[in-house]
Enzyme design. Structure first.
Site, PDB file in Angstrom:
ATOM      1  N   GLN A  61      42.741  34.387  20.633  1.00  0.00           N
ATOM      2  CA  GLN A  61      42.926  33.291  20.759  1.00  0.00           C
ATOM      3  C   GLN A  61      41.512  32.618  20.282  1.00  0.00           C
ATOM      4  O   GLN A  61      41.178  31.840  19.259  1.00  0.00           O
ATOM      5  CB  GLN A  61      43.281  32.496  21.683  1.00  0.00           C
ATOM      6  N   GLU A  62      40.376  33.347  21.072  1.00  0.00           N
ATOM      7  CA  GLU A  62      39.065  32.975  20.764  1.00  0.00           C
ATOM      8  C   GLU A  62      38.279  33.167  19.591  1.00  0.00           C
ATOM      9  O   GLU A  62      37.585  32.264  18.993  1.00  0.00           O
ATOM     10  CB  GLU A  62      38.209  33.426  21.916  1.00  0.00           C
ATOM     11  N   SER A  63      38.537  34.450  19.081  1.00  0.00           N
ATOM     12  CA  SER A  63      37.658  34.716  17.930  1.00  0.00           C
ATOM     13  C   SER A  63      38.552  35.691  16.842  1.00  0.00           C
ATOM     14  O   SER A  63      37.905  35.979  15.841  1.00  0.00           O
ATOM     15  CB  SER A  63      36.550  35.704  18.400  1.00  0.00           C
TER      16      SER A  63
END
Length: 458
Positions: A358-360
């Protein structure tokens, strides 16, 4: 850990207690307890006759005289039976835990030789799956081959030159060609503070006409930068390439370093990056490209409608430039690193993988406007907290440390939150902010996305 609002990213720091396992008690053997209390009669010493003692001493001396030293025994072992050093392969694939010095020691190589062979430095990050060369020759050392030609004093002044390559120093060039550094200074009109750049020609011999060509020598490279200045006059800009320095650019374009810094509002500590455009002082169109670095940054200044402070965005751009210039693991390799780290630290791998995706998207080069860095998008302040959680200083630009920081924070949030949803929200919005303001709408969407990814990775 992307921070869409200023109240976010301020998670509390839980106290982690350590437990110590009790040591097992030592039991006495029943046999020991069953021994009789009375002691056995003491053994009476016997006297050895003097003649017998002398004979025994003589025999011991004879045995000692016939002992063969260990080194002599080793020398008699056939060569085929002696341990063989491992053969050195042409290439080696990095595995987890490897270091360049360790690899060099394993194959009996010099660490500096391996670094030069692969054009690496002592602080270069290596990663699993990367291939390095252990045999062969580096590309840069081939340059000294022309050295014997210009070295003799009978060579003409035009032949007694050396073309500067990346990493060269004046002292190194002088030593390579067997001349004094002071002579190199004198022949080229340079001093200890002079800046040299790749492609520049340096005079490395006086030649047969030393007094006469001394003056033309510094002007020999002048025709090369002259067309560049003329070509740039129409655009008033220079696009930075990999390996460029501000001093090298100024020297190449025939402008002073101070005027180049002034024209672009830079300082000696400013980080430059490939693709950035510089205004060239004195060119007619120089003022026009000045806004270019602002309009085309590596990292934008806004995210989800929130504009971040200039200092934060500047740090984010600097970190992005560093990551762009460094080798990093692939997305598949980062995925494996996240799962392995989570298992080792007692965190559900599917949860850690959900955060990383989700983050990267498992991209170690990702940097947000909030200066959230790497695969786990950890901001520097959260990196400091994670360092305290694991008991050592973490470098969040390093792929392994970045994942360690993110997993440590996830573990702390799960252990100190009332439920999993609140822990997930704390990673995005900040634990304190969630407890005080509740979840924002975008935080709720983030929690739903993490739970969906977790199910996918389970």
């Amino acid at each position: 850990m992307t921070t869409p609002r200023s109240p976010k990213k301020t998670p509390n720091m839980p106290i982690i207690a350590a437990t110590t396992a009790a040591l097992p008690a030592v039991m006495l053997s029943s046999l020991a307890l069953a021994q009789p209390a009375t002691a056995l009669p003491a053994v009476q010493p016997q006297r050895i006759p003097a003649t017998l003692a002398a004979a025994m001493q003589a025999q011991a001396s004879a045995v000692a005289a016939n002992v063969i030293p260990a080194s002599a025994v080793a020398a008699t072992i056939p060569a085929a039976m002696q341990p063989m050093a491992p053969s050195v392969p042409a290439t080696y694939t990095i595995v987890r835990g490897d270091t360049i010095s360790g690899i060099a020691a394993r194959y009996g190589l010099n660490t500096n030789t391996v670094l030069q062979l692969n054009q690496l430095s002592a602080n270069t990050i290596i990663y699993p799956g990367q291939q390095i060369k252990l045999t062969g020759s580096a590309t840069t050392p081939a340059a000294p081959a022309p050295a014997p030609t210009p070295a003799p004093s009978t060579a003409s002044s035009s032949d007694a030159t050396y073309t500067v390559k990346s990493g060269d120093t004046l002292g190194g060039i002088a030593a390579r060609h067997g001349v004094a550094l002071s002579d190199v200074f004198s022949w080229n009109g340079l001093n200890g503070r002079s800046i040299i750049y790749p492609g520049q020609k340096i005079k490395v011999g006086a030649g047969s006409k030393a007094p006469t060509p001394a003056a033309p020598a510094p002007t020999a490279p002048a025709p090369a930068p002259a067309p560049a200045v003329t070509a740039l006059a129409s655009t008033g800009a220079y696009t930075i390439k990999s390996g460029d320095t501000l001093g090298g650019i100024a020297a190449r374009l025939g402008v002073s370093l101070s005027s180049l810094l002034s024209a672009n509002k830079l300082s000696m500590s400013t980080i430059i990056y490939p693709g950035q455009k510089l205004a060239i002082p004195g060119a007619p169109a120089a003022p026009a490209p000045a806004p270019a670095p602002v309009t085309t940054p590596l990292v934008p200044s806004t995210f989800l409608g929130y504009t971040y402070p200039a200092a934060v965005v500047s740090s984010a751009n600097a970190n992005k430039a560093l990551l762009n210039a460094s080798p990093v693991p692939t997305a598949a390799q980062m995925k494996a690193i996240v799962a392995d780290t989570a298992r080792r630290m007692g965190v559900d791998p599917s949860l850690a993988l959900a955060f990383a995706y989700q983050e990267s998207g498992f991209n170690q080069r990702a940097v947000s406007p909030a200066n959230a860095i790497g695969t786990m998008q950890v901001v520097p302040s959260s990196g400091e907290w994670a360092s305290e959680l694991v008991g050592r200083k973490l470098n969040i630009l390093d792929p392994y440390d970045n994942v360690t920081a993110g997993v440590a924070i996830i573990r702390a949030l799960v252990n100190t939150s009332k439920d999993l949803n609140t822990a997930i929200a704390g990673y995005y919005q900040g634990q304190y902010s969630v407890s005080k303001y509740g979840m924002y709408d975008d935080t709720k969407a983030y929690v739903a996305a993490i739970l969906a990814h977790k199910k996918t990775f389970s």
